[in-house]
Design a protein around this motif. Structure first.
Motif, PDB file in Angstrom:
ATOM      1  N   LYS A 112      -0.330  39.105  44.455  1.00  0.00           N
ATOM      2  CA  LYS A 112       0.829  39.170  43.431  1.00  0.00           C
ATOM      3  C   LYS A 112       0.922  40.340  42.315  1.00  0.00           C
ATOM      4  CE  LYS A 112       2.468  35.991  45.893  1.00  0.00           C
ATOM      5  NZ  LYS A 112       3.181  36.250  47.088  1.00  0.00           N
ATOM      6  N   ASP A 114       4.111  41.222  44.320  1.00  0.00           N
ATOM      7  CA  ASP A 114       4.422  41.696  45.619  1.00  0.00           C
ATOM      8  C   ASP A 114       5.688  42.478  45.741  1.00  0.00           C
ATOM      9  OD1 ASP A 114       5.755  39.386  45.699  1.00  0.00           O
ATOM     10  OD2 ASP A 114       4.905  38.732  47.798  1.00  0.00           O
ATOM     11  N   ARG A 116       8.858  41.907  46.358  1.00  0.00           N
ATOM     12  CA  ARG A 116       9.666  41.723  47.424  1.00  0.00           C
ATOM     13  C   ARG A 116      11.299  42.130  47.203  1.00  0.00           C
ATOM     14  NH1 ARG A 116       9.858  36.244  49.822  1.00  0.00           N
ATOM     15  NH2 ARG A 116       9.706  35.586  47.732  1.00  0.00           N
ATOM     16  N   GLU A 123      12.247  41.543  43.209  1.00  0.00           N
ATOM     17  CA  GLU A 123      11.588  40.532  42.327  1.00  0.00           C
ATOM     18  C   GLU A 123      11.070  41.004  41.130  1.00  0.00           C
ATOM     19  OE1 GLU A 123       9.603  37.478  45.401  1.00  0.00           O
ATOM     20  OE2 GLU A 123       8.335  39.005  45.036  1.00  0.00           O
ATOM     21  N   ASN A 137       3.511  34.505  39.860  1.00  0.00           N
ATOM     22  CA  ASN A 137       4.242  35.211  41.119  1.00  0.00           C
ATOM     23  C   ASN A 137       5.531  35.846  40.850  1.00  0.00           C
ATOM     24  OD1 ASN A 137       5.054  35.928  43.540  1.00  0.00           O
ATOM     25  ND2 ASN A 137       6.507  34.022  43.716  1.00  0.00           N
ATOM     26  N   ASP A 138       5.596  37.230  41.035  1.00  0.00           N
ATOM     27  CA  ASP A 138       7.183  37.733  40.690  1.00  0.00           C
ATOM     28  C   ASP A 138       7.950  37.032  41.645  1.00  0.00           C
ATOM     29  OD1 ASP A 138       5.991  38.881  43.047  1.00  0.00           O
ATOM     30  OD2 ASP A 138       6.989  41.013  42.450  1.00  0.00           O
TER      31      ASP A 138
HETATM   32 CA    CA Z   1       6.615  37.888  44.575  1.00  0.00          CA
END
Ligand code: CA
Length: 151
Positions: A112, A114, A116, A123, A137-138
């Motif tokens: 991360k 990542d 998406r 994100e 996490n994003d």
């Molecule tokens: Ca993510």
């Protein structure tokens, strides 16, 4: 009232309002975290904290990150992710905390962010991830998560 007396009273008032909370915060050095287990999107999380006189959480160091993880564990939480204030909504690839500070310390989960993209949305907001990983996490800012306010 004489002008001087008025000025003196005014300065006491101003100092009282402006400096005291700051002093208290500096002396205490640790933040107070309030965990909310209602699922809201990121924008709503910001608003909810503000409406309670707090800020959506910012994590500026390893110590703060550890303190926060402890708070989550002590509350018996961790399955559902928590929103932090970090985002790149306005700044492209650079993440900022809501207080305007650039994100420097990070604790990303492996792989991360990542970034998406789904349905035209990217994100852009950072969560403390659930599934008991408690790593960063994003996620999609429209996603509904728990949130943490700080004061
Ligand atoms: Ca993510």
């Amino acid at each position: 009232m004489k002008p001087l007396t008025f000025l003196l009273l005014l300065s006491i008032f101003v100092f009282g309002v402006d400096l005291k909370p700051e002093n208290r915060r500096n002396k205490r050095k640790t933040k107070e975290y309030h965990l909310y287990t209602t699922r809201v999107n990121w924008t709503e999380a910001v608003k909810q904290c503000e409406s309670k006189g707090m800020e959506l959480v910012s994590i500026l160091s390893r110590d703060e990150n550890n303190a926060l993880i402890s708070s989550i564990k002590e509350a018996g939480q961790g399955k559902i992710g928590f929103w932090t204030s970090a985002n790149r909504i306005e700044e492209g690839d650079t993440y900022y905390w809501n207080n305007g500070e650039k994100v420097t310390f990070t604790d990303w989960e492996r792989g991360k962010p990542d970034k998406r993209i789904k349905g035209g949305e990217e994100e852009q907001c950072i969560e403390i991830k659930g599934f008991n990983t408690l790593k960063w996490n994003d996620n999609f800012c429209s996603h509904k998560l728990y949130y943490i306010c700080e004061i």
